[in-house]
Design a protein around this motif. Structure first.
Motif, PDB file in Angstrom:
ATOM      1  N   TRP A  33       0.825  -1.217   0.000  1.00  0.00           N
ATOM      2  CA  TRP A  33       0.000   0.000   0.000  1.00  0.00           C
ATOM      3  C   TRP A  33       0.855   1.261   0.000  1.00  0.00           C
ATOM      4  N   GLU A  41      -1.341   7.047  -0.117  1.00  0.00           N
ATOM      5  CA  GLU A  41      -1.492   8.391   0.468  1.00  0.00           C
ATOM      6  C   GLU A  41      -1.665   9.446  -0.620  1.00  0.00           C
ATOM      7  N   ASN A  53     -10.537   8.951   0.093  1.00  0.00           N
ATOM      8  CA  ASN A  53     -10.119   8.204   1.263  1.00  0.00           C
ATOM      9  C   ASN A  53     -11.146   7.143   1.628  1.00  0.00           C
ATOM     10  N   TYR A  64     -10.047   0.992   9.442  1.00  0.00           N
ATOM     11  CA  TYR A  64      -8.851   0.914   8.596  1.00  0.00           C
ATOM     12  C   TYR A  64      -9.017   1.941   7.472  1.00  0.00           C
ATOM     13  N   ARG A  65      -8.083   2.900   7.404  1.00  0.00           N
ATOM     14  CA  ARG A  65      -8.194   3.943   6.376  1.00  0.00           C
ATOM     15  C   ARG A  65      -7.209   3.679   5.242  1.00  0.00           C
ATOM     16  N   CYS A  66      -7.704   3.813   4.023  1.00  0.00           N
ATOM     17  CA  CYS A  66      -6.844   3.636   2.850  1.00  0.00           C
ATOM     18  C   CYS A  66      -5.667   4.606   2.934  1.00  0.00           C
ATOM     19  N   SER A  67      -5.941   5.883   3.340  1.00  0.00           N
ATOM     20  CA  SER A  67      -4.883   6.900   3.370  1.00  0.00           C
ATOM     21  C   SER A  67      -3.787   6.556   4.376  1.00  0.00           C
ATOM     22  N   GLU A  68      -4.076   5.662   5.299  1.00  0.00           N
ATOM     23  CA  GLU A  68      -3.078   5.250   6.289  1.00  0.00           C
ATOM     24  C   GLU A  68      -2.567   3.838   5.980  1.00  0.00           C
ATOM     25  N   ALA A  69      -2.687   3.458   4.724  1.00  0.00           N
ATOM     26  CA  ALA A  69      -2.243   2.135   4.260  1.00  0.00           C
ATOM     27  C   ALA A  69      -2.931   1.016   5.054  1.00  0.00           C
ATOM     28  N   ALA A  90      -3.406   0.639   8.054  1.00  0.00           N
ATOM     29  CA  ALA A  90      -2.820   0.272   9.342  1.00  0.00           C
ATOM     30  C   ALA A  90      -3.828   0.604  10.437  1.00  0.00           C
ATOM     31  N   ASN A 139      -4.724   2.111  13.469  1.00  0.00           N
ATOM     32  CA  ASN A 139      -4.023   3.000  14.389  1.00  0.00           C
ATOM     33  C   ASN A 139      -4.608   3.050  15.789  1.00  0.00           C
TER      34      ASN A 139
END
Ligand SMILES: [Zn+2]
Ligand SMILES: [Zn+2]
Length: 345
Positions: free
Chosen positions: A99, A103, A108, A126-131, A133, A135
């Motif tokens: 991924w 970013e 998103n 799980y956010r695409c913009s945060e790969a 991950a 958090n």
């Protein structure tokens, strides 16, 4: 009554299962199980807001990638639900890809996953913009059987035993609003988008003494009339019990599962239920923690469902699917004279 939901099995009874449930009144859909999703068009997949996964045996979860692929790079949120271990399964799927460039995406996509246990749920975002991950640690909430509650419908679940927890689901419309077209005609108001606002006002339980404005176009001009909401409802709406649909897959025929299936399916308009084996192979069904067609039909009869659809057939019956349908239908329509296995079966 015109249904509000149009549930349809995406595939034939031998294929990996998925039940697609588009709404009549808006561009939106729910999905039960993520088997083979290739026969759904992208525009149908993109209507999905919530997916309910019975369990993560591959045949019920293999479509996750198809769904993720289509949602990736869109400004959507998709909320998926599954049984114990679900978050780990989802994270395992997400970990299967690289991924590094996400970013840079303009949109998103957000994936929300809820893992359902008997007494509580765990939800993680799980956010695409945060790969993708995770958090935040999973958020824990008490669980009373209801997964989703909106003004006009809810989705409930019960945990069945398939040698692993397997979720059965019930989709219930809170009540059904039928518009009496002849009464509307007498008022001299045409049907139109205002009726959706009117129905929403009823589902949101707005003050019946409050004003409601019906607006429409006539000869290119905006027209409107103001009613008292309660008066208008009495004049043009017929309220009846809501539509109820139940989805049951992989479960062993045990007294506890039978009780739970009958409970959740009680008086449903439509029951979609697995019928993996013929009753002659009941011992195989038991070993594999599945239902037979006769058991499926009998459960439907005891629950008093109006319409029964059996599916998720074992490939051993590829040439004789009608035998499973026939056996289920007979058990659905006629009380068995012998033991139907409710005690020991
Ligand atoms: Zn299974
Ligand atoms: Zn299965």
């Amino acid at each position: 009554m015109r249904p509000s939901f149009y549930p349809r099995l995406v595939n034939g009874p031998f294929d990996d299962p998925a039940l697609f449930v588009p709404f009549f009144f808006e561009k939106r859909a729910l999905l039960f199980d993520m088997g083979d999703l290739h026969s759904l068009a992208p525009k149908e997949l993109l209507k999905i807001t919530h997916c309910f996964v019975s369990h993560t045996h591959m045949d019920h979860f293999v479509g996750f990638d198809t769904l993720l692929r289509i949602f990736l790079g869109r400004n959507n949120t998709l909320h998926i639900f599954g049984p114990a271990g679900f978050l780990q399964n989802v994270e395992g799927k997400l970990a299967g890809y690289t991924w590094n460039l996400v970013e840079n995406f303009d949109h998103n996509f957000v994936l929300k996953a809820t893992e359902v246990h008997a007494q509580y749920t765990l939800t993680r975002v799980y956010r695409c913009s945060e790969a993708f991950a995770p958090n935040q640690p999973p958020e824990r909430a008490p669980f009373d059987g209801t997964l989703l509650k909106e003004p006009f419908f809810s989705v409930e679940t019960t945990l069945l035993d398939h040698n692993t927890p397997c979720l059965a689901f019930k989709l219930s419309e809170r009540f059904h609003v039928n518009i009496l077209k002849d009464r509307l005609k007498k008022l001299g108001i045409p049907v139109g988008p205002w009726l959706r606002r009117f129905k929403e006002a009823l589902y949101q339980e707005r003050d019946p003494e409050g004003d409601f404005e019906a607006t429409w176009k006539e000869g290119g001009k905006e027209r409107k009339t103001t009613f008292c909401l309660g008066d208008l409802a009495r004049q043009i709406a017929h309220i009846s019990p809501g539509q109820k649909m139940v989805y049951v897959v992989d479960a062993v025929f045990s007294p506890e599962n039978a009780r739970k299936i009958i409970d959740i399916a009680r008086d449903a308009d439509q029951l979609f239920i697995e019928a993996a084996f013929l009753h002659a192979q009941a011992d195989v069904a038991r070993r594999k923690y599945h239902l037979t067609a006769r058991q499926a039909g009998m459960l439907a009869r005891k629950a008093g469902v109006k319409s029964l659809t059996v599916f998720h057939f074992s490939p051993r019956y590829l040439n004789t699917p009608s035998l499973l349908e026939k056996e289920a239908r007979e058990a659905f329509l006629t009380a068995s004279t012998g033991s139907d296995g409710m005690q020991g079966g």
